[in-house]
Design a protein around this motif. Structure first.
Motif, PDB file in Angstrom:
ATOM      1  N   CYS A 241     -10.020  -4.743 -11.876  1.00  0.00           N
ATOM      2  CA  CYS A 241      -8.642  -5.157 -11.595  1.00  0.00           C
ATOM      3  C   CYS A 241      -8.413  -6.622 -11.971  1.00  0.00           C
ATOM      4  CB  CYS A 241      -8.307  -4.936 -10.123  1.00  0.00           C
ATOM      5  SG  CYS A 241      -8.181  -3.200  -9.675  1.00  0.00           S
TER       6      CYS A 241
ATOM      7  N   SER B 148      -4.234  -2.877  -5.265  1.00  0.00           N
ATOM      8  CA  SER B 148      -3.329  -1.891  -4.653  1.00  0.00           C
ATOM      9  C   SER B 148      -2.846  -0.867  -5.687  1.00  0.00           C
ATOM     10  CB  SER B 148      -2.129  -2.578  -3.998  1.00  0.00           C
ATOM     11  OG  SER B 148      -1.335  -3.228  -4.971  1.00  0.00           O
ATOM     12  N   VAL B 149      -2.815  -1.266  -6.962  1.00  0.00           N
ATOM     13  CA  VAL B 149      -2.443  -0.321  -8.023  1.00  0.00           C
ATOM     14  C   VAL B 149      -3.445   0.826  -8.052  1.00  0.00           C
ATOM     15  CG1 VAL B 149      -2.197  -0.045 -10.523  1.00  0.00           C
ATOM     16  CG2 VAL B 149      -1.232  -2.053  -9.402  1.00  0.00           C
TER      17      VAL B 149
ATOM     18  N   ASP C 117      -5.451   1.710  -5.535  1.00  0.00           N
ATOM     19  CA  ASP C 117      -5.323   2.440  -4.273  1.00  0.00           C
ATOM     20  C   ASP C 117      -4.141   3.409  -4.340  1.00  0.00           C
ATOM     21  OD1 ASP C 117      -7.490   1.020  -3.265  1.00  0.00           O
ATOM     22  OD2 ASP C 117      -6.214  -0.518  -2.355  1.00  0.00           O
ATOM     23  N   ASN C 118      -3.047   2.947  -4.924  1.00  0.00           N
ATOM     24  CA  ASN C 118      -1.862   3.796  -5.044  1.00  0.00           C
ATOM     25  C   ASN C 118      -2.100   4.979  -5.990  1.00  0.00           C
ATOM     26  OD1 ASN C 118      -0.378   2.263  -3.253  1.00  0.00           O
ATOM     27  ND2 ASN C 118       0.538   0.999  -4.850  1.00  0.00           N
ATOM     28  N   LEU C 119      -2.932   4.776  -6.987  1.00  0.00           N
ATOM     29  CA  LEU C 119      -3.281   5.880  -7.891  1.00  0.00           C
ATOM     30  C   LEU C 119      -3.877   7.041  -7.103  1.00  0.00           C
ATOM     31  CD1 LEU C 119      -5.065   4.765 -11.183  1.00  0.00           C
ATOM     32  CD2 LEU C 119      -3.207   6.408 -10.922  1.00  0.00           C
ATOM     33  N   LYS C 120      -4.719   6.713  -6.162  1.00  0.00           N
ATOM     34  CA  LYS C 120      -5.350   7.741  -5.334  1.00  0.00           C
ATOM     35  C   LYS C 120      -4.341   8.445  -4.436  1.00  0.00           C
ATOM     36  CE  LYS C 120      -9.707   5.306  -5.477  1.00  0.00           C
ATOM     37  NZ  LYS C 120     -10.647   4.460  -4.752  1.00  0.00           N
ATOM     38  N   ARG C 121      -3.181   7.820  -4.284  1.00  0.00           N
ATOM     39  CA  ARG C 121      -2.097   8.424  -3.487  1.00  0.00           C
ATOM     40  C   ARG C 121      -1.057   9.072  -4.403  1.00  0.00           C
ATOM     41  NH1 ARG C 121      -2.635   3.182  -1.136  1.00  0.00           N
ATOM     42  NH2 ARG C 121      -3.869   3.307   0.744  1.00  0.00           N
ATOM     43  N   ASN C 122      -1.452   9.326  -5.641  1.00  0.00           N
ATOM     44  CA  ASN C 122      -0.603   9.992  -6.643  1.00  0.00           C
ATOM     45  C   ASN C 122       0.599   9.172  -7.087  1.00  0.00           C
ATOM     46  OD1 ASN C 122      -2.219  12.269  -6.859  1.00  0.00           O
ATOM     47  ND2 ASN C 122      -1.251  13.207  -5.088  1.00  0.00           N
ATOM     48  N   CYS C 123       0.454   7.851  -7.089  1.00  0.00           N
ATOM     49  CA  CYS C 123       1.510   6.971  -7.595  1.00  0.00           C
ATOM     50  C   CYS C 123       1.085   6.435  -8.962  1.00  0.00           C
ATOM     51  CB  CYS C 123       1.740   5.803  -6.644  1.00  0.00           C
ATOM     52  SG  CYS C 123       2.377   6.310  -5.046  1.00  0.00           S
TER      53      CYS C 123
ATOM     54  N   PRO D 263       1.152   3.911 -11.924  1.00  0.00           N
ATOM     55  CA  PRO D 263       1.499   2.487 -12.035  1.00  0.00           C
ATOM     56  C   PRO D 263       2.670   2.251 -12.994  1.00  0.00           C
ATOM     57  CG  PRO D 263      -0.857   2.836 -12.368  1.00  0.00           C
ATOM     58  CD  PRO D 263      -0.215   4.178 -12.359  1.00  0.00           C
TER      59      PRO D 263
ATOM     60  N   LYS E 276       1.647  -2.457 -15.896  1.00  0.00           N
ATOM     61  CA  LYS E 276       0.275  -2.329 -15.381  1.00  0.00           C
ATOM     62  C   LYS E 276      -0.546  -1.416 -16.286  1.00  0.00           C
ATOM     63  CE  LYS E 276       1.673  -4.669 -11.871  1.00  0.00           C
ATOM     64  NZ  LYS E 276       1.830  -6.079 -12.103  1.00  0.00           N
TER      65      LYS E 276
END
Length: 90
Positions: free
Chosen positions: A32, A40-41, A43-49, A51, A55
């Motif tokens: 990172c 957090s990008v 971490d958010n990937l793991k939550r299906n978000c 980037p 990014k």
């Protein structure tokens, strides 16, 4: 028409990032920092978000690949071309 599902994009991103970390023997945190992307990008990937484009571009630039390759779009295009070629042969 080429359709790539959100789940495929996320899976490809995670796979490419994990591969890059292993190949370079670096942690996600170091990755990172090198990409100038906040953890957090990831971490958010793991939550299906997925980037933001800037990014994705930073990650792709660091990996020296296109954003298409990063998200797996080029692989999807190759598969679709192979399927079309099979139909054309018949």
């Amino acid at each position: 028409m080429i359709i790539i599902k959100r789940e495929e994009i996320i899976a490809n991103l995670i796979s490419n990032i994990n591969f890059a970390c292993k190949e370079r023997n670096m942690s996600i945190n170091e990755f990172c920092r090198q990409c100038n992307v906040h953890k957090s990008v990831m971490d958010n990937l793991k939550r299906n978000c997925i980037p933001a484009v800037d990014k994705l571009a930073n990650i792709a630039i660091f990996l020296n690949i296109s954003v298409d390759e990063l998200i797996g779009l080029t692989e999807q295009v190759r598969r679709n071309c192979a399927i079309i070629a099979q139909f054309e042969e018949k």
